[in-house]
Design a protein around this motif. Structure first.
Motif, PDB file in Angstrom:
ATOM      1  N   GLY A  53       0.836  -1.193   0.000  1.00  0.00           N
ATOM      2  CA  GLY A  53       0.000   0.000   0.000  1.00  0.00           C
ATOM      3  C   GLY A  53       0.866   1.236   0.000  1.00  0.00           C
ATOM      4  O   GLY A  53       2.075   1.173  -0.278  1.00  0.00           O
ATOM      5  N   SER A  54       0.278   2.368   0.331  1.00  0.00           N
ATOM      6  CA  SER A  54       1.025   3.624   0.286  1.00  0.00           C
ATOM      7  C   SER A  54       2.187   3.627   1.272  1.00  0.00           C
ATOM      8  O   SER A  54       3.273   4.122   0.968  1.00  0.00           O
ATOM      9  CB  SER A  54       0.085   4.800   0.579  1.00  0.00           C
ATOM     10  OG  SER A  54      -0.535   4.652   1.853  1.00  0.00           O
ATOM     11  N   LEU A  58       6.210   3.983   0.583  1.00  0.00           N
ATOM     12  CA  LEU A  58       7.094   4.921   1.279  1.00  0.00           C
ATOM     13  C   LEU A  58       8.307   4.194   1.856  1.00  0.00           C
ATOM     14  O   LEU A  58       9.433   4.718   1.816  1.00  0.00           O
ATOM     15  CB  LEU A  58       6.326   5.628   2.396  1.00  0.00           C
ATOM     16  CG  LEU A  58       5.309   6.688   1.952  1.00  0.00           C
ATOM     17  CD1 LEU A  58       4.443   7.128   3.131  1.00  0.00           C
ATOM     18  CD2 LEU A  58       6.023   7.886   1.331  1.00  0.00           C
ATOM     19  N   ALA A  59       8.084   2.980   2.385  1.00  0.00           N
ATOM     20  CA  ALA A  59       9.195   2.192   2.914  1.00  0.00           C
ATOM     21  C   ALA A  59      10.157   1.807   1.804  1.00  0.00           C
ATOM     22  O   ALA A  59      11.383   1.831   1.988  1.00  0.00           O
ATOM     23  CB  ALA A  59       8.668   0.945   3.613  1.00  0.00           C
ATOM     24  N   VAL A  60       9.625   1.442   0.634  1.00  0.00           N
ATOM     25  CA  VAL A  60      10.479   1.121  -0.514  1.00  0.00           C
ATOM     26  C   VAL A  60      11.293   2.344  -0.912  1.00  0.00           C
ATOM     27  O   VAL A  60      12.508   2.254  -1.163  1.00  0.00           O
ATOM     28  CB  VAL A  60       9.630   0.627  -1.702  1.00  0.00           C
ATOM     29  CG1 VAL A  60      10.476   0.544  -2.973  1.00  0.00           C
ATOM     30  CG2 VAL A  60       9.020  -0.739  -1.395  1.00  0.00           C
ATOM     31  N   SER A 111      16.625  12.192   2.755  1.00  0.00           N
ATOM     32  CA  SER A 111      15.401  11.855   2.026  1.00  0.00           C
ATOM     33  C   SER A 111      14.835  10.520   2.503  1.00  0.00           C
ATOM     34  O   SER A 111      13.618  10.369   2.664  1.00  0.00           O
ATOM     35  CB  SER A 111      15.685  11.798   0.523  1.00  0.00           C
ATOM     36  OG  SER A 111      16.116  13.052   0.036  1.00  0.00           O
ATOM     37  N   GLY A 112      15.723   9.544   2.717  1.00  0.00           N
ATOM     38  CA  GLY A 112      15.273   8.240   3.186  1.00  0.00           C
ATOM     39  C   GLY A 112      14.601   8.324   4.544  1.00  0.00           C
ATOM     40  O   GLY A 112      13.559   7.692   4.777  1.00  0.00           O
ATOM     41  N   LEU A 113      15.166   9.105   5.445  1.00  0.00           N
ATOM     42  CA  LEU A 113      14.573   9.257   6.774  1.00  0.00           C
ATOM     43  C   LEU A 113      13.256  10.026   6.704  1.00  0.00           C
ATOM     44  O   LEU A 113      12.311   9.731   7.445  1.00  0.00           O
ATOM     45  CB  LEU A 113      15.555   9.966   7.699  1.00  0.00           C
ATOM     46  CG  LEU A 113      16.831   9.182   8.039  1.00  0.00           C
ATOM     47  CD1 LEU A 113      17.761  10.030   8.895  1.00  0.00           C
ATOM     48  CD2 LEU A 113      16.496   7.875   8.749  1.00  0.00           C
ATOM     49  N   ALA A 117       9.640   8.668   7.929  1.00  0.00           N
ATOM     50  CA  ALA A 117       8.806   9.408   8.868  1.00  0.00           C
ATOM     51  C   ALA A 117       7.385   9.560   8.334  1.00  0.00           C
ATOM     52  O   ALA A 117       6.403   9.488   9.101  1.00  0.00           O
ATOM     53  CB  ALA A 117       9.412  10.778   9.139  1.00  0.00           C
ATOM     54  N   ARG A 118       7.250   9.751   7.023  1.00  0.00           N
ATOM     55  CA  ARG A 118       5.923   9.842   6.421  1.00  0.00           C
ATOM     56  C   ARG A 118       5.155   8.532   6.563  1.00  0.00           C
ATOM     57  O   ARG A 118       3.923   8.527   6.638  1.00  0.00           O
ATOM     58  CB  ARG A 118       6.040  10.208   4.935  1.00  0.00           C
ATOM     59  CG  ARG A 118       6.440  11.637   4.654  1.00  0.00           C
ATOM     60  CD  ARG A 118       5.321  12.603   4.971  1.00  0.00           C
ATOM     61  NE  ARG A 118       4.110  12.300   4.222  1.00  0.00           N
ATOM     62  CZ  ARG A 118       3.850  12.736   2.995  1.00  0.00           C
ATOM     63  NH1 ARG A 118       4.756  13.505   2.380  1.00  0.00           N
ATOM     64  NH2 ARG A 118       2.718  12.421   2.402  1.00  0.00           N
ATOM     65  N   ALA A 119       5.893   7.415   6.586  1.00  0.00           N
ATOM     66  CA  ALA A 119       5.257   6.107   6.712  1.00  0.00           C
ATOM     67  C   ALA A 119       4.823   5.809   8.147  1.00  0.00           C
ATOM     68  O   ALA A 119       4.087   4.847   8.377  1.00  0.00           O
ATOM     69  CB  ALA A 119       6.189   5.012   6.217  1.00  0.00           C
TER      70      ALA A 119
END
Length: 310
Positions: A53-54, A58-60, A111-113, A117-119
């Motif tokens: 899912g979304s 985001l994790a990917v 960017s990865g962090l 955080a968004r996830a």
């Protein structure tokens, strides 16, 4: 998250002309190896019963950024050694400035962090030690006895990142993370001999690890309560693909542990992560995630013909 040591001893010409700058960055970031990353999060989500899912996306995205941060940082940390042993690499050849590589590593890490955080908070809680492990490996641990373990930990944490993004606990994903970490550990140990060659001990040990993982996956598939026989068949096929991709070059390196054959064994081990991730997802009953992951393998092979995966 980062790959084992880059290939050494080659004398490839430095490309010039149109597209040379983009090619230099593709070499620096080892773009073909990027296809081995999304399967971590997908397998992690599958292990805890989550569907893509979304948050999984985001994790990917977080995984991809942190992985590429490690690639850029790896060459920045090795720029002095590469100037002597691998002058064709982007930094010593002058095609990419060291400051630009370091800035890219920092920007990709941030960017990865941010994506983690968004996830969600759980995902960020895993992403922080993952990022720390990537930087510690490249800057400190790579040449120490702890190097292979750090690389393995990074891959295991990357799988747990996908599990955390699914919103539940990561404990059900620990066996899958351990399997991926074990494979990574074996490949990283082999990679330490790809510059000068060495004894057959490391390839033989990695071959034994491949056999153990294959047996464990096969046994797990036979006992899994999957909803359809097709899922079991898929898991068996993916497990066989993993074993073939990893074992054959390892056997050649064990019989003749020369630098070229050792490098091929490392490349095979890196590519074998894709069917391994897909098999782990299939074993959890996530047919869609398994197929999505497996579909990355042809692209990885195609791009590897242009840019080295190691």
């Amino acid at each position: 998250m980062t790959n084992p040591r880059p290939d050494a001893g080659t004398t490839e010409p430095v490309p010039r002309g149109a597209g040379a700058h983009l090619l230099a960055w593709a070499e620096l970031l080892r773009l073909p190896a990027l296809f081995t990353v999304p399967g971590d999060a997908l397998a992690g989500a599958a292990a805890v019963g989550g569907r893509p899912g979304s948050r999984t996306l985001l994790a990917v995205g977080s995984s991809l950024c942190l992985y590429e941060a490690g690639m850029a940082l790896n060459d920045w940390a090795d720029r002095g050694e590469d100037a002597t042993d691998r002058p064709h690499r982007p930094l010593p050849s002058g095609r990419v400035r060291p400051a630009a590589a370091l800035a890219a590593a920092g920007a990709l890490t941030a960017s990865g962090l941010a994506l983690a955080a968004r996830a969600g908070r759980r995902t960020l809680t895993v992403a922080l030690p993952l990022a720390a492990t990537v930087w510690a490996y490249d800057l400190v641990l790579k040449r120490t006895p702890a190097g292979p373990a750090a690389m393995a930990a990074a891959r295991g944490l990357d799988l747990l990142l996908g599990a955390a993004a699914s919103g539940g606990g990561v404990r059900p994903a620990l066996p899958s993370a351990a399997a991926l970490a074990g494979h990574t550990l074996a490949v990283t140990v082999v990679s330490r001999g790809e510059t000068r060659g060495g004894s057959p001990v490391a390839p033989l040990a990695a071959l034994a690890a491949t056999g153990s993982l294959t047996w464990a996956l096969t046994r797990g598939t036979a006992s899994a309560r999957t909803p359809r026989d097709a899922t079991r068949v898929l898991c068996g096929a993916l497990t066989a693909a993993y074993a073939a991709t990893s074992a054959r070059p390892l056997l050649h390196a064990a019989l003749n542990p020369s630098p070229p054959l050792t490098q091929r064994a490392v490349g095979g081990g890196i590519r074998a992560m894709i069917p391994l991730q897909a098999a782990l997802a299939a074993r959890s009953g996530a047919l869609t995630s398994a197929l999505l992951t497996a579909a990355l393998a042809p692209a990885a092979r195609r791009f590897a013909r242009k840019v080295s995966v190691t």
